[in-house]
Design a protein around this motif. Structure first.
Motif, mmCIF file in Angstrom:
data_model
loop_
_atom_site.group_PDB
_atom_site.id
_atom_site.type_symbol
_atom_site.label_atom_id
_atom_site.label_comp_id
_atom_site.label_asym_id
_atom_site.label_seq_id
_atom_site.Cartn_x
_atom_site.Cartn_y
_atom_site.Cartn_z
ATOM 1 N N TRP A 119 4.108 -46.138 -11.517
ATOM 2 C CA TRP A 119 5.214 -45.605 -10.726
ATOM 3 C C TRP A 119 6.478 -45.257 -11.497
ATOM 4 N N PRO A 120 6.909 -46.032 -12.488
ATOM 5 C CA PRO A 120 8.161 -45.686 -13.170
ATOM 6 C C PRO A 120 8.166 -44.302 -13.819
ATOM 7 N N ARG A 121 7.004 -43.804 -14.247
ATOM 8 C CA ARG A 121 6.976 -42.467 -14.874
ATOM 9 C C ARG A 121 7.481 -41.397 -13.902
ATOM 10 N N PHE A 122 7.392 -41.675 -12.595
ATOM 11 C CA PHE A 122 7.840 -40.715 -11.585
ATOM 12 C C PHE A 122 9.199 -41.102 -10.998
ATOM 13 N N ALA A 147 5.956 -36.455 -4.759
ATOM 14 C CA ALA A 147 4.592 -35.932 -4.596
ATOM 15 C C ALA A 147 4.364 -34.731 -5.505
ATOM 16 N N ILE A 148 5.362 -33.873 -5.637
ATOM 17 C CA ILE A 148 5.232 -32.708 -6.518
ATOM 18 C C ILE A 148 5.082 -33.157 -7.965
ATOM 19 N N LEU A 149 5.889 -34.126 -8.393
ATOM 20 C CA LEU A 149 5.756 -34.641 -9.764
ATOM 21 C C LEU A 149 4.367 -35.229 -10.003
ATOM 22 N N ILE A 150 3.889 -36.011 -9.051
ATOM 23 C CA ILE A 150 2.547 -36.604 -9.184
ATOM 24 C C ILE A 150 1.497 -35.505 -9.238
ATOM 25 N N GLY A 151 1.632 -34.501 -8.391
ATOM 26 C CA GLY A 151 0.689 -33.398 -8.386
ATOM 27 C C GLY A 151 0.665 -32.666 -9.722
ATOM 28 N N LEU A 152 1.838 -32.357 -10.262
ATOM 29 C CA LEU A 152 1.906 -31.687 -11.560
ATOM 30 C C LEU A 152 1.278 -32.537 -12.655
ATOM 31 N N PHE A 153 1.538 -33.835 -12.604
ATOM 32 C CA PHE A 153 0.975 -34.749 -13.592
ATOM 33 C C PHE A 153 -0.545 -34.797 -13.471
ATOM 34 N N GLU A 154 -1.042 -34.933 -12.247
ATOM 35 C CA GLU A 154 -2.486 -35.008 -12.022
ATOM 36 C C GLU A 154 -3.198 -33.714 -12.412
ATOM 37 N N LEU A 155 -2.525 -32.576 -12.276
ATOM 38 C CA LEU A 155 -3.103 -31.293 -12.653
ATOM 39 C C LEU A 155 -3.004 -31.023 -14.154
ATOM 40 N N ASP A 182 5.233 -37.407 -21.846
ATOM 41 C CA ASP A 182 6.342 -36.981 -22.706
ATOM 42 C C ASP A 182 7.302 -36.048 -21.963
ATOM 43 N N ASP A 183 6.756 -35.153 -21.144
ATOM 44 C CA ASP A 183 7.603 -34.263 -20.347
ATOM 45 C C ASP A 183 8.458 -35.062 -19.367
ATOM 46 N N LEU A 184 7.852 -36.040 -18.715
ATOM 47 C CA LEU A 184 8.581 -36.858 -17.750
ATOM 48 C C LEU A 184 9.662 -37.691 -18.428
ATOM 49 N N ILE A 185 9.347 -38.237 -19.600
ATOM 50 C CA ILE A 185 10.349 -39.012 -20.357
ATOM 51 C C ILE A 185 11.509 -38.112 -20.753
ATOM 52 N N ALA A 186 11.210 -36.919 -21.259
ATOM 53 C CA ALA A 186 12.266 -35.990 -21.665
ATOM 54 C C ALA A 186 13.143 -35.602 -20.473
ATOM 55 N N ALA A 187 12.536 -35.375 -19.318
ATOM 56 C CA ALA A 187 13.302 -35.004 -18.128
ATOM 57 C C ALA A 187 14.195 -36.157 -17.684
ATOM 58 N N ARG A 188 13.669 -37.384 -17.725
ATOM 59 C CA ARG A 188 14.479 -38.543 -17.349
ATOM 60 C C ARG A 188 15.681 -38.678 -18.274
ATOM 61 N N ARG A 189 15.447 -38.488 -19.560
ATOM 62 C CA ARG A 189 16.559 -38.563 -20.530
ATOM 63 C C ARG A 189 17.572 -37.455 -20.280
ATOM 64 N N ALA A 190 17.089 -36.266 -19.958
ATOM 65 C CA ALA A 190 17.976 -35.121 -19.731
ATOM 66 C C ALA A 190 18.904 -35.345 -18.556
ATOM 67 N N VAL A 191 18.437 -36.069 -17.550
ATOM 68 C CA VAL A 191 19.282 -36.339 -16.379
ATOM 69 C C VAL A 191 19.954 -37.705 -16.460
ATOM 70 N N GLY A 192 19.748 -38.410 -17.577
ATOM 71 C CA GLY A 192 20.427 -39.684 -17.789
ATOM 72 C C GLY A 192 19.890 -40.830 -16.963
ATOM 73 N N ARG A 193 18.572 -40.834 -16.726
ATOM 74 C CA ARG A 193 17.998 -41.928 -15.931
ATOM 75 C C ARG A 193 16.830 -42.532 -16.614
#
Length: 76
Positions: free
Chosen positions: A27-30, A51-59, A65-76
């Motif tokens: 769960w934390p990855r999302f 749900a969209i994030l999970i869908g993109l990840f599952e597809l 790495d993309d999710l980590i970069a996005a979290r860093r970009a928004v400061g979370r």
């Protein structure tokens, strides 16, 4: 028009189980804490953005790495 496989977001427990991960791993990855992840696994609807994030990840369209970069970009 491109066709994608259906991601069964209505049953997030099965997605997590198929991944062989604990709630603390999945769960934390999302951006979801353990309490909310548990709620989703017990029938509360997963919010559309999650749900969209999970869908993109599952597809395979985004990675951990993309999710980590996005979290860093928004400061979370």
């Amino acid at each position: 028009m491109a066709r994608y496989k259906k991601v069964e977001i209505e049953n997030p427990l099965s997605l997590r189980a198929r991944a062989g991960q604990t709630q603390a791993q999945f769960w934390p990855r999302f951006g979801v804490n353990g309490a909310n992840g548990s709620r989703y696994e017990n029938g509360v609807a997963v919010p559309t953005p999650t749900a969209i994030l999970i869908g993109l990840f599952e597809l395979g369209m985004i990675s951990d790495d993309d999710l980590i970069a996005a979290r860093r970009a928004v400061g979370r």
